[in-house]
Design an enzyme around this catalytic site. Structure first.
Site, PDB file in Angstrom:
ATOM      1  N   GLU A 175      96.095  16.201  24.017  1.00  0.00           N
ATOM      2  CA  GLU A 175      95.939  14.866  24.617  1.00  0.00           C
ATOM      3  C   GLU A 175      95.540  14.993  26.095  1.00  0.00           C
ATOM      4  O   GLU A 175      94.621  14.320  26.570  1.00  0.00           O
ATOM      5  CB  GLU A 175      97.273  14.117  24.453  1.00  0.00           C
ATOM      6  N   SER A 184     104.594  10.577  17.577  1.00  0.00           N
ATOM      7  CA  SER A 184     103.552  10.193  18.531  1.00  0.00           C
ATOM      8  C   SER A 184     102.995   8.814  18.212  1.00  0.00           C
ATOM      9  O   SER A 184     102.956   8.403  17.061  1.00  0.00           O
ATOM     10  CB  SER A 184     102.404  11.201  18.505  1.00  0.00           C
ATOM     11  N   HIS A 200     100.181  18.680  20.411  1.00  0.00           N
ATOM     12  CA  HIS A 200      99.487  17.390  20.368  1.00  0.00           C
ATOM     13  C   HIS A 200      99.331  16.855  21.792  1.00  0.00           C
ATOM     14  O   HIS A 200      98.264  16.406  22.192  1.00  0.00           O
ATOM     15  CB  HIS A 200     100.268  16.399  19.496  1.00  0.00           C
ATOM     16  N   ASN A 201     100.402  16.929  22.553  1.00  0.00           N
ATOM     17  CA  ASN A 201     100.346  16.404  23.924  1.00  0.00           C
ATOM     18  C   ASN A 201      99.423  17.242  24.805  1.00  0.00           C
ATOM     19  O   ASN A 201      98.701  16.698  25.641  1.00  0.00           O
ATOM     20  CB  ASN A 201     101.746  16.331  24.526  1.00  0.00           C
ATOM     21  N   LYS A 204     104.245  18.870  18.083  1.00  0.00           N
ATOM     22  CA  LYS A 204     104.150  17.651  18.910  1.00  0.00           C
ATOM     23  C   LYS A 204     103.761  18.018  20.344  1.00  0.00           C
ATOM     24  O   LYS A 204     102.955  17.338  20.987  1.00  0.00           O
ATOM     25  CB  LYS A 204     105.479  16.880  18.897  1.00  0.00           C
TER      26      LYS A 204
HETATM   27  C1  6PG Z   1     102.563  10.278  22.313  1.00  0.00           C
HETATM   28  C2  6PG Z   1     102.415  10.542  23.786  1.00  0.00           C
HETATM   29  C3  6PG Z   1     103.748  10.414  24.480  1.00  0.00           C
HETATM   30  C4  6PG Z   1     103.644  10.306  25.986  1.00  0.00           C
HETATM   31  C5  6PG Z   1     103.624  11.653  26.660  1.00  0.00           C
HETATM   32  C6  6PG Z   1     102.578  11.902  27.710  1.00  0.00           C
HETATM   33  O1  6PG Z   1     102.253  11.192  21.585  1.00  0.00           O
HETATM   34  O2  6PG Z   1     102.946   9.172  21.941  1.00  0.00           O
HETATM   35  O3  6PG Z   1     101.901  11.809  23.981  1.00  0.00           O
HETATM   36  O4  6PG Z   1     104.521  11.476  24.048  1.00  0.00           O
HETATM   37  O5  6PG Z   1     102.702   9.423  26.369  1.00  0.00           O
HETATM   38  O6  6PG Z   1     104.908  11.766  27.185  1.00  0.00           O
HETATM   39  O7  6PG Z   1     103.030  11.545  28.946  1.00  0.00           O
HETATM   40  P1  6PG Z   1     102.580  12.151  30.347  1.00  0.00           P
HETATM   41  O8  6PG Z   1     101.117  11.920  30.487  1.00  0.00           O
HETATM   42  O9  6PG Z   1     103.374  11.312  31.288  1.00  0.00           O
HETATM   43  O10 6PG Z   1     102.973  13.579  30.405  1.00  0.00           O
END
Ligand code: 6PG
Length: 476
Positions: A189, A128, A185-186, A182
């Site tokens: 996010e 990430s 994590h997303n 991971k």
């Molecule tokens: C990271 C990000 C990366 C990416 C994702 C989210 O950890 O570096 O999370 O993996 O930005 O793919 O993208 P979307 O918002 O397009 O789903």
């Protein structure tokens, strides 16, 4: 001299990882399906370290010392399978393939199992931090065997982000554990971004603030508990003025959020594990709704909002309340995220150390934040914590903010401003702490229409009421 590690797939992420490895002093063999990218990398960045260009995967493998370490950085899904299929016959028992893309953890589990037949280690590694992170220091979440991690550790820990002299990289657990973490994590996010967006919307619409003013508020928040990369970049985006129109940038961007799918994967996986992840789910739903242009247009015409939205008597208090709502909701989202990691770890016997995940997210990654130290400390105090929310720090943080949080959720409802992240987080908090839930009524309904039975509070056993007859209770 042979290369210590190889990277195949030299689009931006792969190229930057290769450069990071070379800059860190490792000899890196590099390969791309179309040779131009390999040549461009060596031409433009050859001075940064030792690159060994390879014209084919066969060449790439030949140029490596043993055990061979090959990082695959191609598109998730079919393209990853295709590269693995080509590499497999070229490698030997003990060699290591690292998939550093955003693969689904179930794909990783499948690939790991297949390659294990040949004694090849397959490491699904979450990486990430975007393009910049890959070059300057990402957060790295490798899964796979302990043996493969031992062979990769010196390199991965060196190229990872460092916080307080600790690398943002650790062995997560076997097979799909790294990619699962991971993915989580997303998901977190997504939740974080949605909550920040709701805070912005409430200040913008509720108080009529201009984007740049709201940006200043985020800038201030970034020096407190909320300090994080996402809050920092929010201030930056809000301050930005569009070149061609001179208007605030956020006002010229189409309000339809995209998604590549990792947030959705997280929610689906959590549903399968039976863990409520309302924060992430609301974030995925909100992105989906925002992009549903036709339905939004129809509803905009047809559906009325509140007739008398309340005025905000004390602006500063409202701003502070929004901050408290943001922080409390964020704590809920992280608590749900860590519950999900624990459930998956139990389900797949991954034995993931939860506190370590917070530690490796402190730098490099998109959700990097000061408060991850609080999560690490919470799991140090009690590794078996049933929910982060019951840890002393979290309990107090939410208790301190809950009055403001409740006011914001109430105000949002009265103003007709959607705040699904804030309100669902509050509902989760209240449900979790409730002495009794209306689930008892649901059990009664289920028993009435389907004889699904229920358990009692006062004695063991499973019971059913003869609802259509004399309504006597029988033990089942
Ligand atoms: C990271 C990000 C990366 C990416 C994702 C989210 O950890 O570096 O999370 O993996 O930005 O793919 O993208 P979307 O918002 O397009 O789903």
């Amino acid at each position: 001299q042979l290369a210590e590690i190889a990277v195949t797939g030299l689009a931006t992420m792969g190229r930057n990882l290769a450069r990071n490895l070379a800059r860190s002093g490792f000899r890196v063999a590099v390969h791309n399906r179309s040779q131009e990218r390999t040549d461009a990398l060596v031409r433009d960045f050859g001075h940064e370290g030792q690159f060994i260009p390879a014209a084919s995967l066969d060449d790439l493998v030949q140029s490596l010392e043993r055990p061979r370490r090959v990082i695959v950085m191609v598109q998730a899904g079919g393209p990853t399978d295709a590269v693995i299929d080509q590499l497999r016959p070229l490698l030997e028992s003990g060699d290591i393939i690292v998939d550093a893309g955003n693969a689904h953890f179930q794909d990783t589990r499948r690939r790991e199992e297949q390659l294990r037949e040949d004694g090849i280690h397959f490491v699904g590694a979450g990486v990430s931090g975007g393009e910049e992170g890959a070059l300057l220091g990402p957060s790295i979440m490798p899964g796979g065997t302990a043996e493969s991690y031992a062979a990769l550790e010196p390199m991965l820990t060196k190229i990872a982000a460092q916080v307080d002299d600790e690398p943002c990289c650790t062995h997560v657990g076997p097979d799909g554990a790294g990619h699962f973490v991971k993915m989580l994590h997303n998901g977190i996010e997504y939740a974080d971004m949605q909550l920040i967006a709701e805070a912005y919307d409430l200040l913008r619409q509720g108080l009529g603030m201009e984007p740049a003013e709201v940006g200043k508020v985020f800038e201030r928040w970034n020096s407190g508990d909320l300090e994080s990369f996402l809050v920092e970049i929010t201030a930056e985006v809000l301050a930005h003025i569009d070149d061609s129109t001179g208007r605030p940038f956020v006002d010229v961007v189409l309000d339809q959020a995209g998604q590549k799918g990792t947030g959705r994967w997280t929610v689906i996986s959590a549903l399968e594990l039976g863990i409520p992840v309302s924060g992430m789910a609301e974030a995925v739903f909100a992105r989906g709704l925002s992009s549903d242009a036709a339905r939004r247009a129809a509803a905009r015409e047809a559906l009325p909002g509140p007739s008398e939205p309340p005025a905000v008597p004390d602006r500063q208090r409202f701003i502070d309340d929004v901050r408290d709502a943001l922080y409390a909701s964020k704590l809920v989202a992280y608590a749900q995220g860590f519950d999900t990691i624990r459930a998956a770890s139990d389900e797949h016997d991954w034995n993931i150390a939860l506190g370590d995940m917070a530690t490796i997210w402190r730098g490099g990654c998109i959700i990097r934040a000061r408060f991850l130290d609080r999560i690490r400390e919470a799991y140090e105090r009690n590794p078996d914590l049933p929910s982060l929310l019951v840890d002393e720090y979290f309990r107090e943080a939410v208790a301190n903010g809950q009055a403001g949080w409740r006011r914001v959720v109430a105000a949002a409802a009265q103003m007709g401003i959607p705040a699904p992240g804030f309100s669902s987080a509050l509902a989760y908090y209240d449900a979790l702490r409730a002495p009794r839930l209306p689930a008892a009524l649901i059990q009664g309904q289920r028993d009435l229409f389907g004889a699904h039975t229920y358990r009692r509070v006062d004695r063991p056993g499973t019971y059913h009421v003869d609802w259509s007859g004399a309504r006597g209770e029988e033990e089942r």
